[in-house]
Design an enzyme around this catalytic site. Structure first.
Site, PDB file in Angstrom:
ATOM      1  N   ILE A  12      19.351  13.789  -2.361  1.00 24.55           N
ATOM      2  CA  ILE A  12      20.894  13.503  -1.706  1.00 24.55           C
ATOM      3  C   ILE A  12      20.698  12.765  -0.391  1.00 24.55           C
ATOM      4  O   ILE A  12      21.705  11.858  -0.280  1.00 24.55           O
ATOM      5  CB  ILE A  12      21.539  15.038  -1.689  1.00 24.55           C
ATOM      6  CG1 ILE A  12      21.915  15.808  -3.005  1.00 24.55           C
ATOM      7  CG2 ILE A  12      22.969  14.770  -0.964  1.00 24.55           C
ATOM      8  CD1 ILE A  12      22.216  17.043  -2.807  1.00 24.55           C
ATOM      9  N   TYR A 152      16.631  31.956  -3.396  1.00 21.05           N
ATOM     10  CA  TYR A 152      17.273  30.989  -2.804  1.00 21.05           C
ATOM     11  C   TYR A 152      18.707  30.854  -2.632  1.00 21.05           C
ATOM     12  O   TYR A 152      19.113  30.823  -1.486  1.00 21.05           O
ATOM     13  CB  TYR A 152      16.902  29.822  -4.077  1.00 21.05           C
ATOM     14  CG  TYR A 152      17.949  28.621  -3.586  1.00 21.05           C
ATOM     15  CD1 TYR A 152      17.329  27.502  -2.609  1.00 21.05           C
ATOM     16  CD2 TYR A 152      18.974  28.297  -4.307  1.00 21.05           C
ATOM     17  CE1 TYR A 152      17.961  26.424  -2.381  1.00 21.05           C
ATOM     18  CE2 TYR A 152      19.787  26.915  -4.062  1.00 21.05           C
ATOM     19  CZ  TYR A 152      19.416  26.414  -3.141  1.00 21.05           C
ATOM     20  OH  TYR A 152      20.091  25.172  -2.905  1.00 21.05           O
TER      21      TYR A 152
END
Length: 322
Positions: A12, A152
């Site tokens: 990204i 996570y």
């Protein structure tokens, strides 16, 4: 604007850096090029923008407070776009301490530096995984996000809460963007679409966890980049925003779309569902539409075709280099 972009060498981040530079910003990229996937892939991403005068790359860790302070002393940052994180739901189950250290303590290091040097604006990359296995769809920002299924996810939620704390204490303007399964050119090689495309092209079996009924709200990287930039332009107060495609697709149908784009049939190796995986994700993007004028424009069928075309062009280029 002069922007500190953490994780700017990744999937990204490298797409975002190019767009920020095109819009006239100065981009200071901080990335440790870690070994979660091949560092040379990230270095190739960096080389695409390294020759642009407004781009500066620094290799280092967001947990290194001395390095972070040096960057804040060297550049007059107007804002921080914080993408750097240890990625991956499944691997986080095996090493939760590392994920907490990078994703939470790393975020805290940045926030403390911002406070010391008078930088008050941040766009933070969170994740749809914070919603856990919510049965209520689509996911809205007011839904409970207190039952994550993986370390996570828990680390991303904890970082969101830290961001709110610094907004409350120091009036920081912070938008936490909950990204929904991002894909597109430069995608990380371990992600499903990358793995499926490569395996199908090579006539190898793909590992499919579960019966194919799990669904994801896949979001093309250009739409994610648009959401980040729109957030930067409208940054005021503290907000949590879903940045997704708002059009989930089942795993079985995703494979069919990739097969069609590749022009080959997949060989499937079925495996049990993995710990930490959720049944479905689906973004309610009404808040982002209203607040930052976010409008995803790439349908998954079109996005997959673009990705496959890029993947093939990259393979052709690699063959030429050999």
């Amino acid at each position: 604007m002069t922007i500190l972009l953490t994780g700017g060498a990744g999937f990204i981040g490298s797409n975002l850096a190019k767009q920020l530079l095109e819009e006239g910003h100065q981009v200071i990229c901080l990335d440790n090029l870690d070994s979660y996937y091949a560092p040379d892939i990230k270095w190739k991403n960096v080389q695409q923008t390294l020759s642009i005068p407004a781009y500066h790359f620094h290799q280092g860790d967001i947990r290194d407070s001395d390095l972070v302070d040096t960057l804040f002393q060297t550049y007059a940052f107007d804002a921080v776009i914080h993408l750097a994180a240890r990625a991956g739901v499944r691997p986080s189950v095996q090493d939760p301490a590392l994920y907490y250290d990078v994703n939470v303590n790393g975020t805290l290091t940045l926030l403390q530096a911002m406070q010391r040097f008078g930088v008050t604006k941040m766009v933070f990359a969170s994740s749809s995984s914070v919603y856990g296995d919510s049965p209520q769809v689509p996911f809205t920002e007011t839904d409970s996000a207190d039952r994550p299924l993986s370390p996570y996810a828990a680390s991303k939620r904890a970082a969101e809460l830290l961001c709110h704390t610094f907004h409350n204490l120091y009036s920081f303007d912070i938008f936490c963007l909950r990204f929904f399964t991002v894909y597109g050119p430069l995608q990380r090689p371990e992600m499903a679409i990358s793995q499926f495309t490569e395996s199908i092209l090579n006539g190898q079996a793909i590992n499919v966890f579960g019966d194919g009924s799990t669904a994801r709200d896949y979001t093309y990287v250009d739409d994610i980049v648009s959401g980040i930039i729109q957030s930067l332009k409208n940054l005021k107060g503290y907000e949590v925003l879903n940045i997704g495609g708002a059009d989930p697709i089942s795993l079985a149908n995703l494979i069919r779309v990739i097969e069609q784009a590749v022009g080959q049939t997949a060989l499937i190796n079925r495996l049990p569902m993995q710990p930490g995986d959720v049944q479905q994700t689906y973004a309610d993007i009404r808040k982002a539409t209203q607040l930052i004028d976010y409008h995803p424009s790439v349908r998954v069928e079109d996005g997959i075709q673009r990705f496959v075309d890029w993947f093939r062009s990259r393979q052709d280029a690699d063959l030429v280099m050999k």
